[in-house]
Design a protein around this motif. Structure first.
Motif, mmCIF file in Angstrom:
data_model
loop_
_atom_site.group_PDB
_atom_site.id
_atom_site.type_symbol
_atom_site.label_atom_id
_atom_site.label_comp_id
_atom_site.label_asym_id
_atom_site.label_seq_id
_atom_site.Cartn_x
_atom_site.Cartn_y
_atom_site.Cartn_z
ATOM 1 N N ILE A 110 66.889 77.974 19.932
ATOM 2 C CA ILE A 110 65.726 78.861 19.979
ATOM 3 C C ILE A 110 64.502 78.007 20.299
ATOM 4 O O ILE A 110 64.152 77.112 19.542
ATOM 5 C CB ILE A 110 65.544 79.601 18.629
ATOM 6 C CG1 ILE A 110 66.791 80.433 18.312
ATOM 7 C CG2 ILE A 110 64.283 80.465 18.664
ATOM 8 C CD1 ILE A 110 66.819 80.995 16.903
ATOM 9 N N GLU A 111 63.864 78.292 21.427
ATOM 10 C CA GLU A 111 62.774 77.444 21.910
ATOM 11 C C GLU A 111 61.698 77.183 20.855
ATOM 12 O O GLU A 111 61.288 76.043 20.645
ATOM 13 C CB GLU A 111 62.144 78.049 23.159
ATOM 14 C CG GLU A 111 61.098 77.140 23.769
ATOM 15 C CD GLU A 111 60.514 77.702 25.050
ATOM 16 O OE1 GLU A 111 59.427 77.219 25.419
ATOM 17 O OE2 GLU A 111 61.117 78.592 25.665
ATOM 18 N N LYS A 112 61.263 78.225 20.148
ATOM 19 C CA LYS A 112 60.166 78.023 19.207
ATOM 20 C C LYS A 112 60.574 77.195 17.985
ATOM 21 O O LYS A 112 59.717 76.714 17.263
ATOM 22 C CB LYS A 112 59.527 79.345 18.786
ATOM 23 C CG LYS A 112 60.268 80.184 17.782
ATOM 24 C CD LYS A 112 59.419 81.398 17.407
ATOM 25 C CE LYS A 112 60.047 82.236 16.331
ATOM 26 N NZ LYS A 112 59.196 83.343 15.922
ATOM 27 N N TYR A 113 61.884 77.007 17.755
ATOM 28 C CA TYR A 113 62.351 76.207 16.621
ATOM 29 C C TYR A 113 63.059 74.921 17.011
ATOM 30 O O TYR A 113 63.508 74.172 16.156
ATOM 31 C CB TYR A 113 63.281 77.040 15.729
ATOM 32 C CG TYR A 113 62.578 78.200 15.081
ATOM 33 C CD1 TYR A 113 61.397 78.012 14.362
ATOM 34 C CD2 TYR A 113 63.076 79.490 15.187
ATOM 35 C CE1 TYR A 113 60.734 79.077 13.787
ATOM 36 C CE2 TYR A 113 62.427 80.560 14.601
ATOM 37 C CZ TYR A 113 61.252 80.343 13.898
ATOM 38 O OH TYR A 113 60.598 81.397 13.319
ATOM 39 N N SER A 114 63.151 74.644 18.295
ATOM 40 C CA SER A 114 63.890 73.458 18.722
ATOM 41 C C SER A 114 63.279 72.157 18.197
ATOM 42 O O SER A 114 63.989 71.193 17.960
ATOM 43 C CB SER A 114 64.001 73.419 20.247
ATOM 44 O OG SER A 114 62.721 73.298 20.829
#
Length: 128
Positions: A84-88
């Protein structure tokens, strides 16, 4: 021990552990460190953690994750969060009683930034 780090009101911690007592203990340590209880979310397994993290009104800023849980374990949760981009790049601390070095290495490979043994002491969590 108070932290000087300021959280925006829409940013959250997410503590993920199937043991309610240990989950509450981690939350209490964070509160003792000066973080608002309102900024700390919790889930009892990886699937519920993903549901919470993916809500549009939630922006988790720090994850505390157990490894051994039903439904979805911590390593699978770490792998999913890394996609998940926002949590990478969001910090992910594994808080577990696992001592097998291969399991710990798998957690790091899946996206964990750090590891602490359960139960954790306040100073150890504060340092991480």
């Amino acid at each position: 021990m108070k932290t000087n780090y300021k959280f925006y009101k829409d940013h959250k911690f997410l503590v993920v552990d199937d043991d309610e007592r240990l989950r509450d203990q981690a939350i209490c340590v964070l509160v003792e460190l000066g973080f608002s209880k309102a900024s700390i979310l919790s889930a009892e397994d990886g699937k519920k953690a993903l549901e919470i993290a993916n809500r549009p009104d939630v922006n988790v800023e720090f994850f505390v994750i157990d490894l051994v849980m039903p439904v979805m374990n911590g390593i699978d949760l770490l792998s999913e969060l890394s996609k998940i981009e926002k949590y990478s790049k969001t910090p992910k601390l594994v808080l577990s009683s696992e001592i097998d070095s291969n399991i710990i290495l798998n957690a790091v490979s899946a996206g964990a930034n750090s590891y602490l043994n359960k139960p954790c002491e306040k100073t150890s969590l504060a340092k991480k």
